[in-house]
Enzyme design. Structure first.
Site, short mmCIF file in Angstrom:
data_model
loop_
_atom_site.label_atom_id
_atom_site.label_comp_id
_atom_site.label_asym_id
_atom_site.label_seq_id
_atom_site.Cartn_x
_atom_site.Cartn_y
_atom_site.Cartn_z
N GLN A 87 4.44 -1.79 -7.09
CA GLN A 87 4.02 -0.50 -6.67
C GLN A 87 4.34 0.17 -9.04
OE1 GLN A 87 2.65 1.83 -5.58
NE2 GLN A 87 2.38 0.36 -3.45
N LYS B 7 -4.41 -2.74 -6.31
CA LYS B 7 -3.52 -1.94 -6.44
C LYS B 7 -3.81 -1.45 -8.28
CE LYS B 7 -0.59 -1.33 -2.22
NZ LYS B 7 0.02 -2.11 -1.96
N HIS C 87 8.98 -3.59 1.64
CA HIS C 87 7.67 -3.66 1.94
C HIS C 87 7.52 -4.87 3.58
CE1 HIS C 87 2.85 -4.49 2.73
NE2 HIS C 87 3.20 -3.60 2.31
N CYS D 10 4.20 0.10 5.50
CA CYS D 10 4.51 -1.06 6.00
C CYS D 10 6.52 -1.41 5.80
CB CYS D 10 3.42 -2.27 4.24
SG CYS D 10 2.09 -2.28 5.22
N ASP E 219 8.75 -7.56 -6.18
CA ASP E 219 7.91 -7.36 -5.33
C ASP E 219 7.78 -5.65 -6.80
OD1 ASP E 219 6.92 -5.51 -2.41
OD2 ASP E 219 5.67 -5.86 -4.23
#
Lengths: 458, 233
Positions: free
Chosen positions: A247, A270, A167, A413, A244
């Site tokens: 997700q 999220k 991202h 992104c 990261d």
């Protein structure tokens, strides 16, 4: 004073996908894959999607005359009533500034805020809540690591390894810091399954490597990376790993001790929490050595005119009045998710992921990005795709205007990834546990209609 | 508004009148009945008096003697009223697709990085030229049919106009064209606003090149690049 509960989740061992050669394109005769059914998704019983939908008031509305079908969860998730109530309760009954106040409201707000921190720590199995720094979002958390850890630890010639599928928030801060420090960014490309090439990554790690920045689950490809292995390879050369987890945390069990990650970031919005808050997990020994990122109140110990001394982590990295209500809302979201169980959510979403992929394959001239799901390769419940000769923005606009289906179009992104894939943009449908098979059916039906409509103009 | 006369040549396609609200059939009907040809809408040189608004050869003619001084603002009003009359958002999308099919072919030699319209979610190329009479002419292309539709509408409004008129068109006037973007949302996907701003900027640049004195000051400085301002974005 309100009693809070912190749920300590057991750590689950991870299934790391082994890469098997297969074409990234959808082929005819696609084999049906179903993950083993958990109790929640057995035939005849109510699915997790159906049982949780009533908790999300926003899902029950019409858009442009059709029932809303919300398939943009990778961009942001919806919030259950419990979170909305927690926010309202905070602002209605005990809103007050935290940490320094003496009076009742302030003490209660502080307790709830710190309880939320403990909930986050327990949710990801951090060893202590002082390893959780509240930020505005994951992007700010990555910038915190870049400006604080990066500027004080990177030297000219040091290498930072990333994948081309990262991202922008995981790339741009490091570009800025690399320019200042003289460090070099190196990028891992995709393998034949359209997954970041872990063998190439392993080969890139050397004594010059100081940091590996890598996503857990890709927001475009839907692929899952073997973080545990990557951490082992990085630590062997003394490099740190920043994960990261935007997700992954909302969709599966994430155990930072099991992963042994040095830094991990995620965003509240999220994971069914409010916008405006996210967090950085950092190992205690790392945070203790890091200089402040933002300066101001809360993060200081003593302030003089010519210098100041700083607080211990996590306060050292939380300058100014935090998003108090929002952090408490995040705590409520974690309670909600824990009440369902992240393993149950993961199992259900795996089913949906496979169903979505199968159904999308039936759309003519479609190209789905990322790996084909198999027994070894698990995809997240999202698919980025393109339909030949139709711009994804046109698809998304028609789906919204004609069918009330919300998907995203653009580069998500991830411009370097799209450049590598040879496209300017893609459409993306992304699911969460409150989506149902019927949502997928409606999406596919609408997509078929949309494709026919645009093809009629050619 | 300047009175307009409409002439129609025989056509097997259903007639599109710009004042017909509910012309556009459903997706199924379109699949069965409609095959829209691409038309080159560039007027012949020296002729400034007619414009094609539909592919079925319905021509809206401005009466002889009408000048473009009222042309652009009249056309803006016509366009806005046409889209305003389409109350269903999907009908506005469909109308844009219809106009997209009418966009003149784009000269491949103009598909250059400097002709890319910045800030759009889709790829849009805009070519602007100024003729010896000082009128501005535009060509555009996009990889998105909806963006092409926007371009087609904007070019219809401003093709062959005085530079001052082009620069005078504001985003607010065309707010009703927010197809797919509800209300007046300022969003990255607002292609038509980016195209409009590009058309104005390119016009100003062309004019500056030719040292023509503008009677109206620019709203934004020339050669400005990407659009992060509060100015109708």
């Amino acid at each position: 004073m309100m009693e809070g509960v912190v749920v300590k989740l057991p750590s689950f061992p991870f299934l790391y996908p082994t890469v098997s050669p297969s074409s990234p394109n959808c082929r005819l005769g696609f084999r049906r894959f179903s993950a083993p059914l958990s109790a929640a998704v057995k035939e005849g019983s109510v699915s997790l999607g159906h049982s949780t939908r009533p908790d999300f008031p926003i899902l029950h509305q019409k858009v442009n005359g059709s029932n809303l079908v919300y398939l943009d969860n990778a961009a942001t998730s919806q919030k259950p009533t419990a979170v909305l109530k927690a926010l309202q309760d905070y602002y209605e009954t005990y809103n007050s500034n935290v940490h320094r106040g003496i009076h009742y409201l302030s003490a209660k707000a502080t307790d709830e805020y710190e309880l939320a921190r403990k909930k986050v720590a327990a949710f990801i199995n951090a060893s202590d809540s002082t390893e959780i720094v509240f930020t505005r979002n994951a992007t700010e958390a990555i910038n915190l690591v870049a400006y604080s850890w990066g500027l004080s630890n990177l030297r000219p010639g040091n290498e930072i390894i990333l994948s081309i599928a990262e991202h922008h928030s995981a790339i741009v801060p490091w570009q800025i810091v690399a320019k200042i420090t003289g460090a070099i960014l190196r990028f891992v490309s995709l393998d034949e399954n359209e997954v970041p090439d872990v063998e190439e990554l392993r080969g890139m790690i050397s004594e010059r490597t100081k940091l590996v920045v890598v996503h857990h689950v890709s927001n475009v490809l839907g692929s899952v990376l073997p973080i545990e292995d990557i951490v082992i390879w990085a630590h062997a050369v003394g490099a740190k790993v920043l994960v990261d987890a935007c997700q992954s945390v909302p969709h599966m069990v994430v155990d930072v001790q099991g992963l042994d990650a040095d830094f991990l970031v995620a965003s509240s919005h999220k994971m069914c929490g409010p916008t405006g808050v996210g967090f950085l997990f950092g190992k205690s020994n790392l945070l203790l050595d890091m200089p402040p990122f933002l300066g101001g109140g809360e993060m200081i110990s003593d302030v003089f005119l010519d210098h100041s001394t700083y607080a211990e982590p996590p306060s050292r990295f939380e300058a100014g009045t935090p998003a108090i209500g929002e952090a408490i809302g995040l705590g409520a979201a974690i309670d909600y998710l824990s009440g369902i169980g992240m393993q149950k959510i993961h199992d259900y979403e795996m089913e949906l992921a496979n169903y979505l992929y199968e159904k999308l394959c039936s759309v003519p001239n479609i190209r789905i990005y990322g790996p084909k799901p198999s027994d070894n390769i698990h995809r997240a419940a999202l698919c980025s795709f393109n339909v030949e000769n139709i711009h994804p923005t046109d698809l998304a606009t028609f789906l919204d205007q004609q069918h009330g289906v919300a998907i995203r179009s653009g580069h998500h992104c991830a411009q370097p990834l799209h450049r590598h894939l040879g496209v300017n943009a893609s459409a993306r449908a992304s699911l969460h546990f409150y989506n149902t098979r019927e949502d997928v059916d409606e999406f596919i039906r609408s997509l078929d209609d949309t494709v026919s409509f645009f093809n009629s103009f050619k | 508004m300047t009175p307009l006369s409409i002439t129609t040549t025989p056509s097997t396609l259903p007639l599109l009148c710009i004042f017909d609200k509910h012309y556009f059939p459903t997706a199924q009907d379109v699949r069965l009945n409609l095959k829209l040809p691409r038309l080159n809408i560039k007027p012949k040189s020296g002729s400034r008096n007619f414009l094609v608004v539909s592919s079925c050869s319905t021509k809206v003619q401005t009466p002889p003697g009408a000048t473009y001084k009222q042309g652009v603002s009249d056309k803006v009003k016509l366009l806005v009223s046409e889209f305003k009359s389409l109350t269903e958002p999907i009908d506005r999308v469909k109308r844009l697709l219809y106009y997209a099919a009418m966009l003149a072919p784009f000269d491949e030699s103009a598909r250059l990085p400097e002709n890319r319209v910045k800030g759009c979610a889709t790829q849009v190329w805009l070519d602007a030229r100024i003729d010896k009479n000082g009128k501005v002419w535009f060509r555009a292309d996009s990889d998105s049919e909806i963006s092409k539709g926007f371009c087609s509408c904007l070019i219809w409004v401003m093709d062959g106009a005085d530079p001052e008129e082009v620069i005078g068109v504001t985003a607010e006037e065309l707010a009703e064209l927010n197809v797919g973007v509800h209300g007046k949302v300022q969003s990255r996907v607002n292609t038509w606003q980016n195209v409009l701003i590009s058309m104005r900027d390119r016009t100003a640049a062309l004019v500056a090149e030719r040292h023509v004195k503008l009677t109206h000051p620019l709203r934004r400085p020339p050669f400005s690049s990407v659009l992060v301002s509060s100015d109708g974005i």
